[in-house]
Write a protein that holds these residues in place. Structure first.
Motif: not given
Length: 247
Positions: A50-53, A59-60, A64-65, A85-86
């Motif tokens: 609901s607040t994703l940027t 950051t996520s 994971q990388i 995002s990429m």
């Protein structure tokens, strides 16, 4: 110089599972590490849709990388809405870490614009209404998703596509995009000629928005090529990761 690993970034209403058929096909061609990341708020990855940027997504993905202990040069492969995002992920990784970027029918708004301002029908009115009235958008109905994402798929592929759809953040579709710090590296575009979500003419306009595209490879496939034609996508990626002098 070949990439040392490939990182796959999914698009809207998808998660990392959509890459499974292509990663399985790639296993027959290469032994380099392959990582499909989940954006926040889906498939168990922490985050608030609901607040994703875009910054949250970066950051996520970096976490994971890092967790996968990928080293050396990375080929980043993004699909559809990963076009927003990429580039930000590549900027955060830095030029020394990015081998190349592969844009698979990506959404590339003009600098300072947004996703909702960049799409054509049938996706444009859906995205605009969702962005105006909803904090998160529910998965598209299966019949429509199969028509817009999976035209040409067989029944099993359509079932796989529909089963993997998830809720999507509307906040990032309204966010203003900047690619100012995107590193200099080869940028390849996979143009999907049967795409109903982002038609070929719109893909060409997105190529212009991106700029600096090193190559354009046309594939006769629908929007979700990673499900519909995993072997075709796998061999295309291997070709992009193999300089001509090494072939």
């Amino acid at each position: 110089m070949n990439a040392n690993a490939m990182v796959f970034i999914h698009g809207g209403q998808h998660d990392a599972r959509c890459w499974e058929p292509t990663i399985a096909a790639l296993r027959h061609h290469t032994d380099i590490p392959l990582l499909a990341v989940n954006l926040p708020g889906r498939n168990g990855e922490a985050g608030d849709l609901s607040t994703l940027t875009i910054a949250d997504c970066v950051t996520s993905m970096l976490k994971q990388i890092s967790g996968a202990q990928l080293q050396g040069k990375l080929m980043l492969v993004g699909h559809s809405m990963a076009g927003i995002s990429m580039p930000a992920l590549a900027a955060a990784l830095g030029e020394a870490a990015v081998h190349s970027m592969v844009f698979v029918s990506c959404c590339i708004p003009k600098e300072g614009s947004s996703v909702v301002e960049s799409l054509d029908p049938p996706m444009a009115p859906i995205a605009k209404l969702a962005a105006k009235h909803l904090k998160t958008m529910p998965p598209l109905p299966s019949f429509f998703a199969n028509w817009v994402f999976g035209n040409g798929m067989n029944r099993d592929q359509k079932q796989f596509l529909a089963a993997g759809l998830c809720r999507e953040a509307t906040s990032i579709t309204r966010e203003r995009i900047s690619r100012a710090n995107m590193p200099h590296c080869p940028r390849h575009w996979l143009l999907l000629t049967q795409d109903r979500a982002i038609n070929p003419a719109r893909q060409h306009s997105f190529i212009d928005n991106l700029g600096g595209v090193s190559s354009i490879l046309s594939l006769d496939c629908c929007h979700d090529v990673m499900i519909a034609a995993p072997e075709l996508l796998a061999t295309s990626l291997i070709g992009l990761n193999t300089p001509a002098k090494d072939q």
